[in-house]
Design a protein around this motif. Structure first.
Motif, PDB file in Angstrom:
ATOM      1  N   GLY A  40     -15.265  63.540 -33.996  1.00 36.75           N
ATOM      2  CA  GLY A  40     -14.907  64.525 -32.973  1.00 36.75           C
ATOM      3  C   GLY A  40     -15.150  64.099 -31.541  1.00 36.75           C
ATOM      4  N   LYS A  41     -15.711  62.903 -31.315  1.00 35.18           N
ATOM      5  CA  LYS A  41     -15.972  62.441 -29.945  1.00 35.18           C
ATOM      6  C   LYS A  41     -14.654  62.122 -29.245  1.00 35.18           C
ATOM      7  CE  LYS A  41     -20.577  60.588 -30.750  1.00 35.18           C
ATOM      8  NZ  LYS A  41     -21.435  59.398 -30.652  1.00 35.18           N
ATOM      9  N   THR A  42     -14.614  62.370 -27.926  1.00 32.17           N
ATOM     10  CA  THR A  42     -13.398  62.129 -27.156  1.00 32.17           C
ATOM     11  C   THR A  42     -13.690  61.296 -25.914  1.00 32.17           C
ATOM     12  OG1 THR A  42     -13.614  64.135 -25.810  1.00 32.17           O
ATOM     13  CG2 THR A  42     -12.383  64.330 -27.891  1.00 32.17           C
ATOM     14  N   VAL A  43     -12.639  60.664 -25.418  1.00 32.86           N
ATOM     15  CA  VAL A  43     -12.695  59.949 -24.150  1.00 32.86           C
ATOM     16  C   VAL A  43     -11.322  60.098 -23.495  1.00 32.86           C
ATOM     17  CG1 VAL A  43     -12.004  57.705 -25.134  1.00 32.86           C
ATOM     18  CG2 VAL A  43     -13.286  57.765 -22.990  1.00 32.86           C
ATOM     19  N   THR A  44     -11.311  60.256 -22.187  1.00 34.49           N
ATOM     20  CA  THR A  44     -10.048  60.318 -21.445  1.00 34.49           C
ATOM     21  C   THR A  44      -9.859  58.978 -20.746  1.00 34.49           C
ATOM     22  OG1 THR A  44     -10.225  62.701 -21.141  1.00 34.49           O
ATOM     23  CG2 THR A  44      -8.753  61.519 -19.654  1.00 34.49           C
ATOM     24  N   VAL A  45      -8.694  58.390 -20.965  1.00 34.66           N
ATOM     25  CA  VAL A  45      -8.388  57.072 -20.403  1.00 34.66           C
ATOM     26  C   VAL A  45      -7.052  57.109 -19.666  1.00 34.66           C
ATOM     27  CG1 VAL A  45      -9.703  55.810 -22.158  1.00 34.66           C
ATOM     28  CG2 VAL A  45      -7.279  56.281 -22.541  1.00 34.66           C
ATOM     29  N   ARG A  46      -6.850  56.096 -18.839  1.00 35.08           N
ATOM     30  CA  ARG A  46      -5.591  55.937 -18.110  1.00 35.08           C
ATOM     31  C   ARG A  46      -4.856  54.729 -18.684  1.00 35.08           C
ATOM     32  NH1 ARG A  46      -4.678  52.685 -13.943  1.00 35.08           N
ATOM     33  NH2 ARG A  46      -6.907  52.394 -13.642  1.00 35.08           N
ATOM     34  N   ILE A  47      -3.570  54.893 -18.976  1.00 39.59           N
ATOM     35  CA  ILE A  47      -2.765  53.793 -19.514  1.00 39.59           C
ATOM     36  C   ILE A  47      -2.414  52.820 -18.387  1.00 39.59           C
ATOM     37  CG2 ILE A  47      -0.627  53.162 -20.704  1.00 39.59           C
ATOM     38  CD1 ILE A  47      -2.639  54.836 -22.403  1.00 39.59           C
ATOM     39  N   ASN A  48      -2.799  51.541 -18.583  1.00 36.62           N
ATOM     40  CA  ASN A  48      -2.474  50.527 -17.574  1.00 36.62           C
ATOM     41  C   ASN A  48      -2.032  49.204 -18.208  1.00 36.62           C
ATOM     42  OD1 ASN A  48      -4.909  49.449 -18.495  1.00 36.62           O
ATOM     43  ND2 ASN A  48      -5.650  48.939 -16.449  1.00 36.62           N
ATOM     44  N   ASP A  49      -1.800  49.218 -19.532  1.00 37.73           N
ATOM     45  CA  ASP A  49      -1.422  47.978 -20.216  1.00 37.73           C
ATOM     46  C   ASP A  49      -0.502  48.307 -21.392  1.00 37.73           C
ATOM     47  OD1 ASP A  49      -1.354  45.251 -20.628  1.00 37.73           O
ATOM     48  OD2 ASP A  49      -3.474  45.057 -21.142  1.00 37.73           O
ATOM     49  N   ARG A  50       0.098  47.300 -21.989  1.00 44.77           N
ATOM     50  CA  ARG A  50       0.980  47.454 -23.149  1.00 44.77           C
ATOM     51  C   ARG A  50       0.301  46.922 -24.393  1.00 44.77           C
ATOM     52  NH1 ARG A  50       3.133  51.347 -21.569  1.00 44.77           N
ATOM     53  NH2 ARG A  50       4.735  51.255 -19.971  1.00 44.77           N
ATOM     54  N   GLY A  51       0.603  47.545 -25.522  1.00 41.29           N
ATOM     55  CA  GLY A  51       0.038  47.185 -26.808  1.00 41.29           C
ATOM     56  C   GLY A  51      -0.401  48.456 -27.484  1.00 41.29           C
ATOM     57  N   PRO A  52      -1.047  48.417 -28.570  1.00 39.36           N
ATOM     58  CA  PRO A  52      -1.334  47.248 -29.406  1.00 39.36           C
ATOM     59  C   PRO A  52      -0.088  46.840 -30.190  1.00 39.36           C
ATOM     60  CG  PRO A  52      -2.187  49.205 -30.447  1.00 39.36           C
ATOM     61  CD  PRO A  52      -1.610  49.635 -29.131  1.00 39.36           C
TER      62      PRO A  52
END
Length: 118
Positions: free
Chosen positions: A74-86
């Motif tokens: 149930g843990k969460t993190v908010t991230v910003r997309i700055n790359d391509r993949g996986p």
């Protein structure tokens, strides 16, 4: 146009309804997440920083913020997309080590997640 639609057995109303039902933009995506340590420059042109809360995604626009939820704890993190993949089947997001450590120990390597646009 109406004649072409009628010949195909469609109306403008049915076409609009199917467009809503089969929209390519999903609000949430369930898949597996991993982390990467990369280096150099990301696909967006930024320098890769393993200590930032950023991530790689195949299709989301650069700058998109997403919440990544570990489905097992149930843990969460908010991230910003700055790359391509996986580029591994079944995985939809690669997190920086800092972001991954927020939702699971690095030793786990891969976790089942739900990714939601913020």
């Amino acid at each position: 146009m109406t004649k072409i639609l009628a010949a195909a057995g469609l109306t403008l109303a049915s076409l609009a309804t199917s467009a809503v039902l089969f929209s390519p933009v999903a609000s949430a995506e369930t898949c597996k997440a991993s982390y990467y340590s990369g280096g150099g420059t990301t696909a967006s042109g930024e320098r890769f920083d393993p200590n930032k809360l950023t991530a790689a995604h195949k299709t989301l626009p650069f700058g998109t913020r997403v919440k990544v939820k570990n489905n097992s704890n149930g843990k969460t993190v908010t991230v910003r997309i700055n790359d391509r993949g996986p580029f591994i089947t079944g995985r939809c997001v690669d997190l920086t080590p800092k972001a991954f450590k927020t939702i699971a120990p690095l030793s786990q390597g891969v976790v089942g997640v739900t990714v939601t646009k913020v």
